[in-house]
Structures are given as C-alpha cells and as structure tokens.
Design a protein around this motif. Structure first.
Motif, PDB file in Angstrom:
ATOM      1  N   GLY A   1       0.806  -1.231   0.000  1.00 26.10           N
ATOM      2  CA  GLY A   1       0.000   0.000   0.000  1.00 26.10           C
ATOM      3  C   GLY A   1       0.831   1.270   0.000  1.00 26.10           C
ATOM      4  O   GLY A   1       0.283   2.373  -0.037  1.00 26.10           O
ATOM      5  N   GLY A   2       2.160   1.136   0.011  1.00 24.75           N
ATOM      6  CA  GLY A   2       3.013   2.324  -0.062  1.00 24.75           C
ATOM      7  C   GLY A   2       2.972   3.157   1.212  1.00 24.75           C
ATOM      8  O   GLY A   2       2.206   2.872   2.134  1.00 24.75           O
ATOM      9  N   ALA A   3       3.792   4.198   1.221  1.00 23.19           N
ATOM     10  CA  ALA A   3       3.768   5.134   2.348  1.00 23.19           C
ATOM     11  C   ALA A   3       2.377   5.752   2.446  1.00 23.19           C
ATOM     12  O   ALA A   3       1.894   6.066   3.532  1.00 23.19           O
ATOM     13  CB  ALA A   3       4.820   6.214   2.159  1.00 23.19           C
TER      14      ALA A   3
ATOM     15  N   SER B   1      12.054   8.535   2.086  1.00 23.16           N
ATOM     16  CA  SER B   1      13.157   8.898   1.204  1.00 23.16           C
ATOM     17  C   SER B   1      14.482   9.071   1.946  1.00 23.16           C
ATOM     18  O   SER B   1      15.449   9.565   1.369  1.00 23.16           O
ATOM     19  CB  SER B   1      12.810  10.176   0.430  1.00 23.16           C
TER      20      SER B   1
ATOM     21  N   GLY C   1       8.014   3.717   2.283  1.00 26.33           N
ATOM     22  CA  GLY C   1       7.824   3.010   1.019  1.00 26.33           C
ATOM     23  C   GLY C   1       9.206   2.555   0.558  1.00 26.33           C
ATOM     24  O   GLY C   1      10.182   3.264   0.749  1.00 26.33           O
TER      25      GLY C   1
ATOM     26  N   GLN D   1      10.574   2.058  -2.387  1.00 23.26           N
ATOM     27  CA  GLN D   1      11.114   2.331  -3.727  1.00 23.26           C
ATOM     28  C   GLN D   1      12.128   3.462  -3.827  1.00 23.26           C
ATOM     29  O   GLN D   1      12.546   3.827  -4.902  1.00 23.26           O
ATOM     30  CB  GLN D   1       9.956   2.576  -4.700  1.00 23.26           C
ATOM     31  N   LYS D   2      12.534   4.042  -2.687  1.00 21.41           N
ATOM     32  CA  LYS D   2      13.584   5.059  -2.729  1.00 21.41           C
ATOM     33  C   LYS D   2      14.925   4.485  -2.292  1.00 21.41           C
ATOM     34  O   LYS D   2      15.892   4.549  -3.040  1.00 21.41           O
ATOM     35  CB  LYS D   2      13.223   6.252  -1.845  1.00 21.41           C
TER      36      LYS D   2
HETATM   37  C1  LIG Z   1       7.525   8.784  -2.147  1.00 20.35           C
HETATM   38  C2  LIG Z   1       7.037   9.277  -0.853  1.00 20.35           C
HETATM   39  C3  LIG Z   1       5.743   8.992  -0.398  1.00 20.35           C
HETATM   40  C4  LIG Z   1       4.730   8.255  -1.233  1.00 20.35           C
HETATM   41  O1  LIG Z   1       5.044   6.924  -1.265  1.00 20.35           O
HETATM   42  P1  LIG Z   1       4.122   5.827  -1.946  1.00 20.35           P
HETATM   43  O2  LIG Z   1       4.881   4.592  -1.637  1.00 20.35           O
HETATM   44  O3  LIG Z   1       4.057   6.169  -3.404  1.00 20.35           O
HETATM   45  O4  LIG Z   1       2.786   5.866  -1.308  1.00 20.35           O
HETATM   46  C5  LIG Z   1       5.381   9.455   0.851  1.00 20.35           C
HETATM   47  N1  LIG Z   1       6.237  10.151   1.624  1.00 20.35           N
HETATM   48  C6  LIG Z   1       7.483  10.448   1.214  1.00 20.35           C
HETATM   49  C7  LIG Z   1       8.386  11.227   2.105  1.00 20.35           C
HETATM   50  C8  LIG Z   1       7.918  10.017  -0.035  1.00 20.35           C
HETATM   51  O5  LIG Z   1       9.163  10.310  -0.440  1.00 20.35           O
END
Ligand SMILES: *Cc1c(COP(=O)(O)O)cnc(C)c1O
Length: 358
Positions: free
Chosen positions: A73-75, A174, A192, A194-195
């Motif tokens: 569900g991501g951040a 991030s 999340g 992916q960073k």
């Molecule tokens: C990328 C990011 C999000 C969003 O993340 P998702 O995984 O796309 O929901 C939220 N907070 C920060 C600080 C981010 O860098």
C-alpha cells in the motif's frame, strides 16, 4: 553511454544486487524454482524473510521491543493506517507541515480525528524545517507526525523536535538507511521501499510494541498493526519478491560497512553537489542550508525555459530523471544510497559545461 538515473522513486538500486537477482532469478539456491514462484509459507521463503528482517534490525540497531512489518500500500496507506491505529486515545495528533507528503498525511488523518498543526514551512515554499519548542506540544495528543526527509522540496530534519514525551511517527520513505538514526527516538517509522530499500510494492513499518493493539474493534484486519505483527507480516501473501530484493539490499549494505559507511558516502556525494551549487553563478540550491537533504538536491536557474533546456541537455549526456517534481519545477537530483559518486561527478561536469555556454 552510461546512464545515471536520478529518479526520486522508484530509484536506482545497487548494480551488485541486480546482478545477484539476475543470477538467482530462475533457480534460487537448491529450491529448483524462482523466489517469485515460492509459497510464502515454504521453508525456503521463511529463511528469506527472516534474514531480511534480521539484517534490517542489525543495520538500524532496532531494539527488541520494536516489531518490523513488511506491508503493502506504499507510504500513502500509512497516511491512513497511522491515524486509524494510533489516533485512538485522545483522538488528536500533531502534524508538522513540511511539504506535499506531509499535506497528504494531514488530509488522511483529518478523516480520523483532530489534526493540530503547530509548525509549517508553507510560507516559504517548504524550503526549510520550522523551529519547534517543547511548549508547542500538549500531552493530550496521541503522537507527533513528521516527514523526516521532504523528497519534493529537498529538506530534512537534522535533529528531532522535543515533543514533550509524545511518540514521534516518522515518514522516512526517502531517507531510511541513509544515515544513522536512533530507532528508540521514535514510536513508529514507515517507509515506502522504492527510494532507498528496493522495488515498489513493499512498505516497511517499524513500530514500538506498546503502540500495537490500539485500533478500534471494527478496524479491517489488513489495516490493524497488531494483526500484521501477530501474523509476522503474513496475514495474507506479502510482496514476496520485493522483500527478497530488499533483503539483498540490506545484506549489500552490511557487507559494505553498514550505515556508518553509507552515511559517510552520502555526505560526501551531497557535499560535492552542494559545494558546486553554492559556487555556481547559474544554478541555485532552493533549500535552506541548515536543512538540506542528503537524498534529494533541489535547484533552479531562476528561468523556467533555461531549466527545461538544462534537463534536456543533461538527458542527452546520460543524466536522466533530473526534472523537479511537477508541482515545483526546476531540477531535483535524487542521490539515494545506490547512486555512485561517478554519477554526481558526471552531473557536475554537465552543469559546468552548461554554465559555460549559458
Ligand atoms: C515517495 C514518498 C511517499 C509516497 O510513497 P508511496 O509509496 O508512493 O505511497 C510518501 N512520503 C514520502 C516522504 C515520499 O518520499
């Protein structure tokens, strides 16, 4: 031509990790199958997820009274899960408004309870982290939410606010694993993947034991931290392959000297870029010096057309995804753990050439 990917996310991963994944893609170890094909309840997969958690615990020195959850569900889902689970004693929480993701977190929290915003940097385009003092926080709130590193605006907390004893909930999407932090200073950390961790689809949550079990009775099982913790992140099928890659990234970091080594490397990379920006007559960094991010370096020429020209020229020379977020324009170089210093040097070289011609 060598391509350097400065994307804010999904972002570059260590080449050694990708190559290892490639070697193991079809047949993992002696299993005779791909990790993607494994039952999440198999012994082979159990070993993968357990090692991933152990390595993350080692990297971040996570105390024993904190759970590590591998969720989906991501951040963005955490923007909801945090208030659903934690805004439950006083029905209110503090949110520090330092950027676009903080604003999204605030919007979701407002659907659950009362949001108090004691500090914001919106007055100056989120170019700094506001000063906070203990007296801004009363004890009759459930937590204080911060965005540790503001991905879009290029700022980061270099020290945490004194929250008068309230637990800090941090969106570390991030900046997780980029520099040493003390998990003990937080009630909950989420990110999340992916960073700085791995592929999209995985979200890491680190939560202190006493914050489990606070969700209302009618909370969906999938949204309840306690259910997720009691089931070892396997209430349902977890994102198995993403967890496997994250595990490879954790092991890679440990092998290369842990957080201390990557922090030193990150500081060196960021300093090279900021030093150049500070000396440039054309490019200007946009974040206040004291709050500069080590992960997302934002800058402009002051002329939108020239920015566009630079982005195109950089791309032609192998510097890709350097355009600023659509909401702010300009440029943003995301220089996560996996960005090699060669990428920074190449970017600086391209900027110098552009500056000479402009
Ligand atoms: C990328 C990011 C999000 C969003 O993340 P998702 O995984 O796309 O929901 C939220 N907070 C920060 C600080 C981010 O860098």
């Amino acid at each position: 031509m060598k391509i350097f990917n400065f994307s804010a996310g999904p972002a570059c991963l260590p080449e050694a990790v990708l190559k290892q994944a490639q070697r193991e893609l079809v047949f993992y170890g002696e299993s005779g199958m791909s990790v993607m094909e494994m039952s999440h309840r198999s012994a082979d997969y159990e070993a993968i997820i357990e090692k991933a958690e152990m390595d993350l615990r080692q990297l971040m020195s996570i105390p024993d009274d904190y759970r590590v959850l591998f969720l989906q569900g991501g951040a963005s889902l955490q923007f909801s899960m945090v208030p659903i689970n934690l805004m439950t004693t006083h029905g209110r929480a503090y949110y520090i408004k330092t950027g676009a993701f903080a604003k999204k977190a605030i919007e979701e929290a407002k659907k659950v309870g009362e949001v108090l915003i004691p500090a914001s940097s919106e007055d100056k385009m989120f170019s700094y982290i506001p000063n906070m003092t203990k007296d801004m926080f009363s004890a009759s709130a459930d937590y204080v939410h911060i965005t540790q590193n503001n991905t879009i605006y290029g700022t980061r907390y270099s020290k945490l606010p004194d929250t008068n004893g309230l637990p800090i909930v941090s969106d570390m999407s991030s900046s997780i694993l980029s520099e040493k932090i003390s998990v003990r200073d937080y009630g909950l950390i989420y990110a999340g993947a992916q960073k700085n961790i791995g592929p999209a689809g995985l979200t890491v949550v680190i939560i202190r034991d006493d914050l489990l079990g606070k969700a209302p009775k009618n909370t969906s099982a999938m949204l309840d931290y306690k259910v997720q913790a009691e089931n070892g992140s396997m209430y349902n099928t977890p994102p198995t392959y993403a967890i496997y890659i994250a595990g490879l990234v954790f092991a890679h970091l440990i092998k290369n000297g842990g957080i201390e080594a990557i922090e030193a490397y990150n500081k060196k990379k960021a300093a090279l870029l900021y030093d150049y920006l500070d000396s440039s007559a054309l490019f200007k960094p946009t974040a206040e010096k004291k709050d500069r991010s080590l992960m997302n370096v934002t800058f402009v020429t002051g002329d939108a057309e020239l920015d566009k020209k630079f982005v195109a020229e950089a791309k032609a020379q192998g510097i890709v995804n350097i355009k600023g977020h659509r909401s702010v324009g300009g440029m943003r170089a995301s220089i996560y753990n996996a960005m090699p210093v060669e990428g920074i040097n190449t970017l600086i070289e391209v900027m110098k050439q552009f500056e000479k011609k402009a």
